[in-house]
Design a protein around this motif. Structure first.
Motif, PDB file in Angstrom:
ATOM      1  N   MET B 240       0.820  -1.211   0.000  1.00 29.31           N
ATOM      2  CA  MET B 240       0.000   0.000   0.000  1.00 29.31           C
ATOM      3  C   MET B 240       0.858   1.267   0.000  1.00 29.31           C
ATOM      4  SD  MET B 240      -3.028  -0.888  -0.294  1.00 29.31           S
ATOM      5  CE  MET B 240      -3.373  -2.605  -0.579  1.00 29.31           C
ATOM      6  N   VAL B 241       1.922   1.271   0.816  1.00 32.25           N
ATOM      7  CA  VAL B 241       2.801   2.446   0.886  1.00 32.25           C
ATOM      8  C   VAL B 241       3.354   2.760  -0.493  1.00 32.25           C
ATOM      9  CG1 VAL B 241       5.093   3.187   1.673  1.00 32.25           C
ATOM     10  CG2 VAL B 241       3.451   2.262   3.306  1.00 32.25           C
ATOM     11  N   ARG B 242       3.824   1.724  -1.185  1.00 29.89           N
ATOM     12  CA  ARG B 242       4.414   1.932  -2.496  1.00 29.89           C
ATOM     13  C   ARG B 242       3.340   2.298  -3.525  1.00 29.89           C
ATOM     14  NH1 ARG B 242       8.572   4.300  -4.225  1.00 29.89           N
ATOM     15  NH2 ARG B 242       9.139   3.645  -6.299  1.00 29.89           N
ATOM     16  N   THR B 246       3.487   5.784  -5.652  1.00 32.79           N
ATOM     17  CA  THR B 246       3.588   5.856  -7.112  1.00 32.79           C
ATOM     18  C   THR B 246       2.280   6.317  -7.746  1.00 32.79           C
ATOM     19  OG1 THR B 246       2.978   3.529  -7.336  1.00 32.79           O
ATOM     20  CG2 THR B 246       5.325   4.025  -7.271  1.00 32.79           C
ATOM     21  N   GLY B 247       1.228   6.454  -6.927  1.00 32.28           N
ATOM     22  CA  GLY B 247      -0.039   6.922  -7.469  1.00 32.28           C
ATOM     23  C   GLY B 247      -0.903   5.814  -8.061  1.00 32.28           C
ATOM     24  N   GLU B 248      -0.456   4.543  -7.922  1.00 37.33           N
ATOM     25  CA  GLU B 248      -1.282   3.435  -8.444  1.00 37.33           C
ATOM     26  C   GLU B 248      -2.578   3.316  -7.652  1.00 37.33           C
ATOM     27  OE1 GLU B 248       0.841  -0.253  -8.443  1.00 37.33           O
ATOM     28  OE2 GLU B 248       2.341   0.459  -9.842  1.00 37.33           O
ATOM     29  N   VAL B 249      -2.500   3.692  -6.379  1.00 42.20           N
ATOM     30  CA  VAL B 249      -3.636   3.583  -5.479  1.00 42.20           C
ATOM     31  C   VAL B 249      -3.890   4.958  -4.861  1.00 42.20           C
ATOM     32  CG1 VAL B 249      -4.417   2.530  -3.321  1.00 42.20           C
ATOM     33  CG2 VAL B 249      -3.096   1.188  -4.946  1.00 42.20           C
ATOM     34  N   VAL B 250      -5.163   5.323  -4.689  1.00 45.86           N
ATOM     35  CA  VAL B 250      -5.491   6.591  -4.019  1.00 45.86           C
ATOM     36  C   VAL B 250      -6.405   6.303  -2.827  1.00 45.86           C
ATOM     37  CG1 VAL B 250      -5.184   8.044  -6.067  1.00 45.86           C
ATOM     38  CG2 VAL B 250      -7.408   6.982  -5.618  1.00 45.86           C
ATOM     39  N   MET B 251      -6.590   7.320  -1.983  1.00 41.48           N
ATOM     40  CA  MET B 251      -7.381   7.167  -0.763  1.00 41.48           C
ATOM     41  C   MET B 251      -8.742   6.509  -1.023  1.00 41.48           C
ATOM     42  SD  MET B 251      -5.960   8.011   2.053  1.00 41.48           S
ATOM     43  CE  MET B 251      -7.269   8.407   3.224  1.00 41.48           C
TER      44      MET B 251
END
Lengths: 351, 351
Positions: B240-242, B246-251
């Motif tokens: 999740m941190v990575r 990198t913007g692959e995942v957002v809130m």
């Protein structure tokens, strides 16, 4: 800007991008993934060494719609050996009749098709290059790797190192779209391996079962002491893993690093020993205070030295040092911590 | 190639580099570190919107020795508002008498002086840009951030995230040259904090002292079970941190990720439960086997969910999610693991 809403430009870009993908696909079949050969694009401007500056500008003007970049051109002899490089700026500034061999820069930085992509990115970063030329085994120019490719490589490599540190098998791909099954497969192997690795800690505890049963208060300090060794080890390992990855530290630095680490770890261990001594005093008296404080000092020292050395060791036997930064070093430090703690405890309490 | 052994070019480069350093120093006093304003260089080519293509090329030819890059020029109106951008390639291809307002690309990607440097690097990477223009609060062009700056930013940010994950305070600088005292100061705070954090695990154990004393075999499985929760949690947190970095995942993805994580964690926990059930059978019979297997399932599930959620939680309260990927999540998972294990054990064994 590379991409633009302007239609013609966009079309040209699309065509170039499609060609670049085809190129990369073709090359990836010929060159192993992760090398300059697999990463390079083969769209670049090249100029024959015999041209004058104005002839070169004319030639680039004709090529301009197709080549990936015309700002940096490579000067080749008849055998496609790379002689030098010339920027459009230098051509524009030169006298029109000057031979490009006079204008070009010789002794340029280049890589081989076999160079690893992280090494290519490091060179581009170190020398602030826009692109680096790629040569085959005969010294002939076969492609180039651009700065924006290097940017992708650096991000990918960092992600891979993060994942490896947490013992996740490589190539998860885009996290958002990863399936449940994929994530399971990438994570399960090391987790199960570590379960069996942690049997050493369990066996260590079992060996001291009598001491523990007689002094049950010792168990209170177990997670605290054992985790401290793992935490200090994780810090040391992470510093070294990242230092090795960015090239700040090399194998030859190991002995000097080890000396410094001993000093840092002793200072850290002493500070933490003071912190737990008071807790030991409160819960179990002077004996327990002495045991937990001296255990803490030794555990932090040994944990740090393991954490610091493991990346170098893995690197030495040609494994990726990144694997060492997380749960692996923690588990090793745990098993050692159990032995140190109960070893010291049984010595002190049996007297 | 940017840097060259050619003397005149080298001199010009040195002059430009010195100027760029002075610029950055000046800007860093005006703009906070880590923003586009502090990172940008103010050497770029700008063109007045009234020029023709051939006038523009003439102007660039005169500027060429000084500007950082002439390959991409920014077209400004009289108030220095950014109207568009034009590449040297486009100018060369255009009819000499064409107005640059016809040739230039509008709607270009730009950033504000306040944009965070990791966001700038992400834009450059996402759109394969050579450089991105930086605007002040009035929309006026004040500088640009180039691809090679982005490369440095990406490497620095990754190093910072690695260090934060191992709970090392930021800005260690070059690892090779870091002094013993500096490393001690950067590492000691969190290590001592975690000692006190681990008191929760110790207190958890103390609360079940009677159960442990009556069934000392339980201690054998303590490191194995507790560490498994920490290891699974570290994997989830790192992913999740990575992903967030990198913007692959957002809130907004949190809930969907949580659902998938439950599935993955249950599958992992079940696999590991089977692995320890046999060990439990061997060492302590059916009761112990049932206790360690069910504890493993619950511990891995809870550890994974904590690891997955902690980065989002930190992000939500404006702390850096990177802090969550290492010893922090391990320590939290440890304390929870102790409670789960001895909680289940005392329930089963007291019946």
């Amino acid at each position: 800007m590379h991409y633009s809403p302007d239609f013609v430009e966009a079309q040209a870009n699309q065509r170039r991008a499609a060609q670049a993908r085809r190129d990369q696909l073709l090359q990836s079949q010929r060159h192993p993934a992760g090398t300059a050969g697999a990463l390079m694009i083969s769209h670049y401007s090249s100029l024959d060494s015999g041209l004058s500056a104005s002839q070169a500008i004319d030639m680039l003007r004709r090529e301009a719609a197709d080549a990936e970049t015309i700002y940096q051109s490579y000067v080749l002899d008849e055998q496609r050996n790379l002689l030098g490089t010339v920027s459009l700026r230098e051509l524009i500034l030169a006298a029109p009749e000057a031979a490009i061999e006079q204008v070009m820069v010789r002794n340029i930085i280049s890589v081989s098709v076999h160079t690893l992509q992280e090494e290519v990115a490091r060179l581009i970063r170190l020398h602030d290059l826009l692109a680096v030329p790629v040569l085959d085994d005969d010294g002939c120019l076969v492609g180039l790797v651009t700065c924006d490719e290097a940017l992708d490589v650096v991000v990918e490599e960092a992600t891979e190192d993060f994942h490896k540190g947490a013992l996740i098998a490589n190539h998860v791909g885009n996290l958002r779209d990863a399936t449940l099954g994929l994530l399971y497969r990438k994570r399960v192997l090391w987790l199960v391996l570590l379960v069996f690795g942690n049997l050493f800690s369990g066996a260590g505890i079992a060996a001291f079962e009598e001491t523990i049963a007689a002094h049950i208060a010792l168990v209170f300090f177990l997670p605290l002491l054992v985790d401290s060794g793992g935490n200090a080890g994780a810090q040391s390992a992470t510093l070294m893993v990242r230092g090795l990855a960015t090239g700040e530290v090399v194998m030859a630095d190991w002995l000097r690093m080890l000396g410094r680490e001993c000093g840092v770890a002793l200072a850290l261990g002493a500070t933490m020993a003071v912190a737990v001594a008071s807790l030991g005093m409160l819960r179990g008296g002077a004996d327990i205070a002495f045991i937990v404080a001296s255990s803490m000092l030794v555990i932090v020292l040994i944990g740090s030295l393991i954490g610091m050395s493991l990346p170098f060791l893995l690197s030495r036997i040609n494994l990726d040092p990144a694997t060492a930064s997380g749960p692996l070093v923690t588990s090793v430090a745990d098993a050692v911590g159990v032995l140190i703690y109960f070893g010291i405890a049984s010595q002190v309490l049996d007297i």
